[in-house]
Design a protein around this motif. Structure first.
Motif, mmCIF file in Angstrom:
data_model
loop_
_atom_site.group_PDB
_atom_site.id
_atom_site.type_symbol
_atom_site.label_atom_id
_atom_site.label_comp_id
_atom_site.label_asym_id
_atom_site.label_seq_id
_atom_site.Cartn_x
_atom_site.Cartn_y
_atom_site.Cartn_z
ATOM 1 N N MET A 60 0.844 -1.175 0.000
ATOM 2 C CA MET A 60 0.000 0.000 0.000
ATOM 3 C C MET A 60 0.895 1.245 0.000
ATOM 4 N N ALA A 61 0.599 2.167 -0.866
ATOM 5 C CA ALA A 61 1.382 3.393 -0.992
ATOM 6 C C ALA A 61 1.021 4.358 0.136
ATOM 7 N N ASP A 62 1.907 5.308 0.388
ATOM 8 C CA ASP A 62 1.615 6.342 1.377
ATOM 9 C C ASP A 62 0.564 7.284 0.804
ATOM 10 N N HIS A 63 -0.405 7.586 1.630
ATOM 11 C CA HIS A 63 -1.478 8.471 1.196
ATOM 12 C C HIS A 63 -1.535 9.673 2.125
ATOM 13 N N THR A 64 -1.983 10.797 1.596
ATOM 14 C CA THR A 64 -2.276 11.955 2.421
ATOM 15 C C THR A 64 -3.779 12.210 2.318
ATOM 16 N N TYR A 65 -4.330 12.811 3.349
ATOM 17 C CA TYR A 65 -5.768 13.039 3.407
ATOM 18 C C TYR A 65 -6.038 14.494 3.760
ATOM 19 N N THR A 66 -6.963 15.101 3.020
ATOM 20 C CA THR A 66 -7.345 16.489 3.239
ATOM 21 C C THR A 66 -8.850 16.546 3.472
ATOM 22 N N LEU A 67 -9.249 17.165 4.581
ATOM 23 C CA LEU A 67 -10.670 17.310 4.877
ATOM 24 C C LEU A 67 -11.255 18.403 3.999
ATOM 25 N N LYS A 68 -12.390 18.104 3.364
ATOM 26 C CA LYS A 68 -13.020 19.044 2.446
ATOM 27 C C LYS A 68 -14.536 18.903 2.585
ATOM 28 N N THR A 69 -15.273 19.960 2.318
ATOM 29 C CA THR A 69 -16.734 19.915 2.323
ATOM 30 C C THR A 69 -17.216 20.025 0.884
ATOM 31 N N ILE A 70 -18.074 19.080 0.493
ATOM 32 C CA ILE A 70 -18.529 19.029 -0.895
ATOM 33 C C ILE A 70 -20.044 18.825 -0.959
ATOM 34 N N SER A 71 -20.584 18.924 -2.136
ATOM 35 C CA SER A 71 -22.001 18.632 -2.369
ATOM 36 C C SER A 71 -22.171 17.120 -2.514
ATOM 37 N N PRO A 72 -23.205 16.545 -1.929
ATOM 38 C CA PRO A 72 -23.440 15.105 -2.084
ATOM 39 C C PRO A 72 -23.620 14.692 -3.550
ATOM 40 N N LYS A 73 -24.021 15.629 -4.395
ATOM 41 C CA LYS A 73 -24.223 15.329 -5.816
ATOM 42 C C LYS A 73 -22.912 14.987 -6.518
ATOM 43 N N ASP A 74 -21.788 15.399 -5.909
ATOM 44 C CA ASP A 74 -20.482 15.160 -6.520
ATOM 45 C C ASP A 74 -19.862 13.823 -6.115
ATOM 46 N N VAL A 75 -20.516 13.073 -5.228
ATOM 47 C CA VAL A 75 -20.003 11.774 -4.791
ATOM 48 C C VAL A 75 -20.504 10.708 -5.756
ATOM 49 N N GLU A 76 -19.586 9.882 -6.244
ATOM 50 C CA GLU A 76 -19.952 8.819 -7.191
ATOM 51 C C GLU A 76 -19.299 7.503 -6.797
ATOM 52 N N GLU A 77 -19.896 6.431 -7.279
ATOM 53 C CA GLU A 77 -19.316 5.107 -7.086
ATOM 54 C C GLU A 77 -18.206 4.911 -8.101
ATOM 55 N N SER A 78 -17.228 4.136 -7.727
ATOM 56 C CA SER A 78 -16.162 3.806 -8.657
ATOM 57 C C SER A 78 -16.679 2.829 -9.705
ATOM 58 N N PRO A 79 -16.367 3.051 -10.968
ATOM 59 C CA PRO A 79 -16.757 2.081 -12.003
ATOM 60 C C PRO A 79 -16.163 0.693 -11.732
ATOM 61 N N VAL A 80 -14.989 0.655 -11.101
ATOM 62 C CA VAL A 80 -14.353 -0.629 -10.769
ATOM 63 C C VAL A 80 -15.217 -1.407 -9.780
ATOM 64 N N LEU A 81 -15.696 -0.714 -8.740
ATOM 65 C CA LEU A 81 -16.523 -1.380 -7.731
ATOM 66 C C LEU A 81 -17.880 -1.766 -8.307
ATOM 67 N N ARG A 82 -18.429 -0.905 -9.136
ATOM 68 C CA ARG A 82 -19.737 -1.172 -9.736
ATOM 69 C C ARG A 82 -19.656 -2.372 -10.678
ATOM 70 N N ALA A 83 -18.572 -2.473 -11.440
ATOM 71 C CA ALA A 83 -18.425 -3.555 -12.416
ATOM 72 C C ALA A 83 -18.329 -4.926 -11.747
ATOM 73 N N THR A 84 -17.826 -4.959 -10.519
ATOM 74 C CA THR A 84 -17.679 -6.248 -9.827
ATOM 75 C C THR A 84 -18.894 -6.588 -8.973
ATOM 76 N N HIS A 85 -19.880 -5.713 -8.925
ATOM 77 C CA HIS A 85 -21.088 -5.890 -8.107
ATOM 78 C C HIS A 85 -20.767 -5.914 -6.615
ATOM 79 N N PHE A 86 -19.585 -5.412 -6.242
ATOM 80 C CA PHE A 86 -19.202 -5.382 -4.830
ATOM 81 C C PHE A 86 -20.168 -4.522 -4.014
ATOM 82 N N LEU A 87 -20.477 -3.322 -4.507
ATOM 83 C CA LEU A 87 -21.322 -2.409 -3.734
ATOM 84 C C LEU A 87 -22.718 -2.981 -3.509
ATOM 85 N N GLU A 88 -23.278 -3.637 -4.538
ATOM 86 C CA GLU A 88 -24.608 -4.221 -4.376
ATOM 87 C C GLU A 88 -24.584 -5.321 -3.323
ATOM 88 N N GLN A 89 -23.545 -6.163 -3.334
ATOM 89 C CA GLN A 89 -23.440 -7.234 -2.347
ATOM 90 C C GLN A 89 -23.209 -6.660 -0.959
#
Length: 179
Positions: free
Chosen positions: A1-30
């Motif tokens: 796992m690579a080193d990651h940095t995290y920044t707190l931000k406030t956004i609109s819920p409309k801008d949150v999307e599922e990853s196509p990778v996760l959607r393609a594997t049906h992981f989120l539905e399960q």
């Protein structure tokens, strides 16, 4: 796992999307089909949900969303808008649906992005660790909820979110007789 940095931000819920990778594997539905104990989250007051999200923000990656040429011409703006792909705290992401769609939400923006070929593995590892850390032995969940409720009544003030055992039972998914 690579080193990651995290920044707190406030956004609109409309801008949150599922990853196509996760959607393609049906992981989120399960994952979403799992019967989590909490059952009436949409009945919680919005300030309580926002308070929880500030303490457990959704982890996201910031990406540029390409717009179609005709959309760019209509809006006369830049070539792309930012979108946010969920990579962690999936249960927090579920809570967004209980909020007013105009309510800004806190997110932790992760960088650099997780490489596509390991995205699914990393998201699942995070959720496995999260579930493992929060897991309780059989019977421990109802006992812990009951203990906290009694402590709050005895040493704290009355809760506006859980004023009665019936309300706590409804929200937590625990049988009222076990509290």
């Amino acid at each position: 796992m690579a080193d990651h940095t995290y920044t707190l931000k406030t956004i609109s819920p409309k801008d949150v999307e599922e990853s196509p990778v996760l959607r393609a594997t049906h992981f989120l539905e399960q994952f979403a089909a799992l019967p989590f104990r909490a059952s009436a989250l949409d009945e919680l007051p919005e300030p309580a949900i926002l308070d929880y999200l500030h303490r457990h923000p959704i982890v996201v990656e910031e990406r540029k969303k390409k717009k179609k040429k005709n959309e760019r011409e209509k809006e006369n703006k830049t070539e792309s808008d930012l979108i946010y792909i969920v990579t962690g705290n999936l249960r927090s992401a579920v809570l967004v649906s209980c909020l007013n769609p105009e309510t800004p939400i806190p997110v932790l923006v992760e960088s650099p992005p997780i490489p596509t070929d390991i995205l699914l593995t990393e998201v699942i590892e995070r959720e496995l660790l999260n579930l493992s850390l929060m897991a309780m032995q059989t019977g421990g969940y109802a006992k812990a909820i009951s203990c906290l409720f009694v402590f709050m009544k005895r040493y704290g003030s009355a809760s506006s979110i859980f004023p009665t055992k019936s309300r706590l039972s409804q929200i937590s998914g625990v049988n009222r007789r076990e509290i």
